[in-house]
Motif scaffolding. Structure first.
Motif, PDB file in Angstrom:
ATOM      1  N   GLU A  42      39.609  32.070  41.084  1.00 47.51           N
ATOM      2  CA  GLU A  42      38.950  30.966  41.776  1.00 47.51           C
ATOM      3  C   GLU A  42      38.224  31.459  43.022  1.00 47.51           C
ATOM      4  O   GLU A  42      38.716  32.300  43.764  1.00 47.51           O
ATOM      5  CB  GLU A  42      39.980  29.897  42.176  1.00 47.51           C
ATOM      6  CG  GLU A  42      40.708  29.268  40.998  1.00 47.51           C
ATOM      7  CD  GLU A  42      39.771  28.496  40.087  1.00 47.51           C
ATOM      8  OE1 GLU A  42      38.838  27.866  40.628  1.00 47.51           O
ATOM      9  OE2 GLU A  42      39.970  28.525  38.870  1.00 47.51           O
ATOM     10  N   ARG A  43      37.013  30.905  43.235  1.00 53.21           N
ATOM     11  CA  ARG A  43      36.197  31.169  44.424  1.00 53.21           C
ATOM     12  C   ARG A  43      35.904  32.659  44.607  1.00 53.21           C
ATOM     13  O   ARG A  43      35.924  33.196  45.705  1.00 53.21           O
ATOM     14  CB  ARG A  43      36.868  30.596  45.677  1.00 53.21           C
ATOM     15  CG  ARG A  43      37.001  29.074  45.654  1.00 53.21           C
ATOM     16  CD  ARG A  43      37.543  28.542  46.949  1.00 53.21           C
ATOM     17  NE  ARG A  43      38.920  28.933  47.144  1.00 53.21           N
ATOM     18  CZ  ARG A  43      39.496  29.041  48.334  1.00 53.21           C
ATOM     19  NH1 ARG A  43      38.806  28.809  49.439  1.00 53.21           N
ATOM     20  NH2 ARG A  43      40.751  29.389  48.434  1.00 53.21           N
ATOM     21  N   LYS A  44      35.635  33.308  43.469  1.00 53.17           N
ATOM     22  CA  LYS A  44      35.240  34.710  43.494  1.00 53.17           C
ATOM     23  C   LYS A  44      34.017  34.913  42.613  1.00 53.17           C
ATOM     24  O   LYS A  44      33.622  34.020  41.854  1.00 53.17           O
ATOM     25  CB  LYS A  44      36.405  35.595  43.049  1.00 53.17           C
ATOM     26  CG  LYS A  44      37.601  35.555  44.003  1.00 53.17           C
ATOM     27  CD  LYS A  44      38.624  36.586  43.651  1.00 53.17           C
ATOM     28  CE  LYS A  44      39.776  36.578  44.657  1.00 53.17           C
ATOM     29  NZ  LYS A  44      40.576  35.355  44.586  1.00 53.17           N
ATOM     30  N   ASN A  45      33.428  36.095  42.715  1.00 54.58           N
ATOM     31  CA  ASN A  45      32.209  36.404  41.980  1.00 54.58           C
ATOM     32  C   ASN A  45      32.521  36.579  40.494  1.00 54.58           C
ATOM     33  O   ASN A  45      33.316  37.437  40.107  1.00 54.58           O
ATOM     34  CB  ASN A  45      31.587  37.686  42.548  1.00 54.58           C
ATOM     35  CG  ASN A  45      30.171  37.900  42.059  1.00 54.58           C
ATOM     36  OD1 ASN A  45      29.917  37.943  40.865  1.00 54.58           O
ATOM     37  ND2 ASN A  45      29.246  38.037  42.998  1.00 54.58           N
ATOM     38  N   GLN A  46      31.893  35.747  39.668  1.00 54.55           N
ATOM     39  CA  GLN A  46      32.134  35.796  38.227  1.00 54.55           C
ATOM     40  C   GLN A  46      31.687  37.129  37.615  1.00 54.55           C
ATOM     41  O   GLN A  46      32.329  37.664  36.728  1.00 54.55           O
ATOM     42  CB  GLN A  46      31.391  34.645  37.531  1.00 54.55           C
ATOM     43  CG  GLN A  46      31.863  33.262  37.912  1.00 54.55           C
ATOM     44  CD  GLN A  46      33.227  32.932  37.327  1.00 54.55           C
ATOM     45  OE1 GLN A  46      33.490  33.225  36.167  1.00 54.55           O
ATOM     46  NE2 GLN A  46      34.077  32.326  38.134  1.00 54.55           N
ATOM     47  N   LYS A  47      30.586  37.652  38.129  1.00 54.56           N
ATOM     48  CA  LYS A  47      30.002  38.865  37.549  1.00 54.56           C
ATOM     49  C   LYS A  47      30.832  40.106  37.839  1.00 54.56           C
ATOM     50  O   LYS A  47      30.867  41.047  37.031  1.00 54.56           O
ATOM     51  CB  LYS A  47      28.584  39.055  38.088  1.00 54.56           C
ATOM     52  CG  LYS A  47      27.824  40.200  37.450  1.00 54.56           C
ATOM     53  CD  LYS A  47      26.401  40.273  37.991  1.00 54.56           C
ATOM     54  CE  LYS A  47      25.630  41.437  37.360  1.00 54.56           C
ATOM     55  NZ  LYS A  47      24.239  41.511  37.877  1.00 54.56           N
ATOM     56  N   TYR A  48      31.525  40.106  38.973  1.00 58.15           N
ATOM     57  CA  TYR A  48      32.259  41.310  39.367  1.00 58.15           C
ATOM     58  C   TYR A  48      33.774  41.108  39.278  1.00 58.15           C
ATOM     59  O   TYR A  48      34.435  41.653  38.400  1.00 58.15           O
ATOM     60  CB  TYR A  48      31.824  41.756  40.770  1.00 58.15           C
ATOM     61  CG  TYR A  48      30.352  42.104  40.801  1.00 58.15           C
ATOM     62  CD1 TYR A  48      29.872  43.238  40.158  1.00 58.15           C
ATOM     63  CD2 TYR A  48      29.427  41.269  41.426  1.00 58.15           C
ATOM     64  CE1 TYR A  48      28.514  43.545  40.156  1.00 58.15           C
ATOM     65  CE2 TYR A  48      28.078  41.565  41.434  1.00 58.15           C
ATOM     66  CZ  TYR A  48      27.625  42.708  40.784  1.00 58.15           C
ATOM     67  OH  TYR A  48      26.284  42.995  40.778  1.00 58.15           O
ATOM     68  N   TYR A  49      34.342  40.319  40.176  1.00 52.43           N
ATOM     69  CA  TYR A  49      35.805  40.188  40.187  1.00 52.43           C
ATOM     70  C   TYR A  49      36.336  39.640  38.867  1.00 52.43           C
ATOM     71  O   TYR A  49      37.264  40.197  38.281  1.00 52.43           O
ATOM     72  CB  TYR A  49      36.255  39.285  41.334  1.00 52.43           C
ATOM     73  CG  TYR A  49      37.767  39.238  41.478  1.00 52.43           C
ATOM     74  CD1 TYR A  49      38.432  40.215  42.198  1.00 52.43           C
ATOM     75  CD2 TYR A  49      38.527  38.233  40.872  1.00 52.43           C
ATOM     76  CE1 TYR A  49      39.820  40.199  42.318  1.00 52.43           C
ATOM     77  CE2 TYR A  49      39.901  38.207  40.989  1.00 52.43           C
ATOM     78  CZ  TYR A  49      40.545  39.192  41.716  1.00 52.43           C
ATOM     79  OH  TYR A  49      41.919  39.180  41.823  1.00 52.43           O
ATOM     80  N   VAL A  50      35.754  38.560  38.399  1.00 52.85           N
ATOM     81  CA  VAL A  50      36.254  37.927  37.174  1.00 52.85           C
ATOM     82  C   VAL A  50      36.048  38.835  35.974  1.00 52.85           C
ATOM     83  O   VAL A  50      36.953  39.032  35.155  1.00 52.85           O
ATOM     84  CB  VAL A  50      35.583  36.559  36.952  1.00 52.85           C
ATOM     85  CG1 VAL A  50      36.016  35.966  35.618  1.00 52.85           C
ATOM     86  CG2 VAL A  50      35.928  35.605  38.094  1.00 52.85           C
ATOM     87  N   ALA A  51      34.857  39.433  35.852  1.00 53.72           N
ATOM     88  CA  ALA A  51      34.588  40.316  34.720  1.00 53.72           C
ATOM     89  C   ALA A  51      35.474  41.558  34.750  1.00 53.72           C
ATOM     90  O   ALA A  51      35.982  42.000  33.713  1.00 53.72           O
ATOM     91  CB  ALA A  51      33.118  40.724  34.724  1.00 53.72           C
ATOM     92  N   ASN A  52      35.707  42.115  35.940  1.00 54.87           N
ATOM     93  CA  ASN A  52      36.516  43.333  36.055  1.00 54.87           C
ATOM     94  C   ASN A  52      37.991  43.089  35.782  1.00 54.87           C
ATOM     95  O   ASN A  52      38.708  44.001  35.338  1.00 54.87           O
ATOM     96  CB  ASN A  52      36.362  43.940  37.455  1.00 54.87           C
ATOM     97  CG  ASN A  52      35.018  44.605  37.666  1.00 54.87           C
ATOM     98  OD1 ASN A  52      34.376  45.043  36.716  1.00 54.87           O
ATOM     99  ND2 ASN A  52      34.579  44.671  38.916  1.00 54.87           N
ATOM    100  N   ASN A  53      38.465  41.865  36.066  1.00 62.21           N
ATOM    101  CA  ASN A  53      39.911  41.617  36.012  1.00 62.21           C
ATOM    102  C   ASN A  53      40.334  40.556  35.012  1.00 62.21           C
ATOM    103  O   ASN A  53      41.505  40.167  34.975  1.00 62.21           O
ATOM    104  CB  ASN A  53      40.406  41.212  37.411  1.00 62.21           C
ATOM    105  CG  ASN A  53      40.201  42.312  38.431  1.00 62.21           C
ATOM    106  OD1 ASN A  53      40.774  43.396  38.310  1.00 62.21           O
ATOM    107  ND2 ASN A  53      39.370  42.052  39.426  1.00 62.21           N
ATOM    108  N   ASN A  54      39.416  40.104  34.187  1.00 63.47           N
ATOM    109  CA  ASN A  54      39.744  39.040  33.251  1.00 63.47           C
ATOM    110  C   ASN A  54      40.867  39.444  32.300  1.00 63.47           C
ATOM    111  O   ASN A  54      41.795  38.667  32.033  1.00 63.47           O
ATOM    112  CB  ASN A  54      38.505  38.631  32.448  1.00 63.47           C
ATOM    113  CG  ASN A  54      38.758  37.437  31.565  1.00 63.47           C
ATOM    114  OD1 ASN A  54      39.134  36.364  32.049  1.00 63.47           O
ATOM    115  ND2 ASN A  54      38.585  37.595  30.259  1.00 63.47           N
ATOM    116  N   ALA A  55      40.811  40.665  31.780  1.00 67.74           N
ATOM    117  CA  ALA A  55      41.835  41.119  30.839  1.00 67.74           C
ATOM    118  C   ALA A  55      43.208  41.201  31.489  1.00 67.74           C
ATOM    119  O   ALA A  55      44.235  40.955  30.848  1.00 67.74           O
ATOM    120  CB  ALA A  55      41.449  42.481  30.259  1.00 67.74           C
TER     121      ALA A  55
END
Length: 228
Positions: A140-153
């Motif tokens: 939540e409230r983070k960059n989708q392209k970087y934080y979310v993409a890097n840590n989704n798994a």
């Protein structure tokens, strides 16, 4: 008069005997009162013990596996490093699983950020003692392209578990128009873009904090390696 005397004698005899008759009752009441006090003390002790147990921080072994980056706008342009190229990789090597919502990360060192709107040319660099706070590790409230993409798994199941990596980068904040859960300050001034870069060759300190107990559960130091 004789009849009244008999009644008075019976009343007095009854009154004199009453303390002896009341003794067993008083004793029973005292025992009952003591029992209530002991039960209340035990319940309070168990409740206090339980609350303390709930405040026990998790026990983990987190390794700061790599830290690389550099500054933007300093020296020759060939040595400029963008925010997104500043990367810290953390490995969960043992201990309890961590809930992303219950963990904060604080990073301090020497680096830079930006103040104002850099897209229209009115922004300026801010360099000095840099502090970065990830208020939580959720997406939540983070960059989708970087934080979310890097840590989704790693975080898609709602838990940071043994053997999983967490990747932080200097552009984990969403666009300035969106409220970020990554807060950046330079020399104590929090009016920044909430993006960050750490100077290569300097040392950073990274603390992982359990939000419930407010205890530091892991602390690591590392020298920033210039990004390849």
């Amino acid at each position: 008069m004789k009849a009244w005397g008999n009644v008075r004698c019976k009343f007095l005899n009854s009154f004199k005997a009453s303390p002896e008759g009341l003794s067993p009752v008083i004793g029973s009441l005292l025992l009952l009162l003591i029992t209530f006090i002991l039960v209340a003390a035990i319940v309070s002790s168990v409740a206090l013990s339980g609350s303390r147990m709930n405040l026990q921080p998790p026990v983990v072994n987190i390794d700061l596996e790599s830290c690389e980056g550099g500054l933007y706008g300093v020296g020759h342009s060939s040595h400029w490093v963008t925010f997104k190229e500043n990367r810290i990789v953390l490995m969960h090597e043992g201990g309890d699983s961590l809930s992303p919502d219950s963990i904060s990360i604080k990073i301090s060192g020497y680096g830079n950020s930006f103040q104002g709107n850099i897209s229209n040319g009115t922004g300026k660099r801010a360099e000095g003692n840099l502090e970065v706070l990830y208020m939580d590790l959720s997406q939540e409230r983070k960059n989708q392209k970087y934080y979310v993409a890097n840590n989704n798994a790693t975080l898609e199941d709602g838990s940071w578990d043994i053997g999983e990596r967490l990747i932080l980068c200097g552009q984990d904040s969403p666009k300035k128009s969106a409220k970020s859960s990554v807060v950046v300050s330079v020399n104590g001034n929090g009016n920044t873009s909430d993006n960050y870069g750490f100077k290569a060759g300097t040392e950073i300190t990274l603390k992982i904090i359990d939000r419930k107990s407010r205890n530091v559960i892991s602390e690591q130091k590392a020298t920033v390696k210039f990004v390849d």
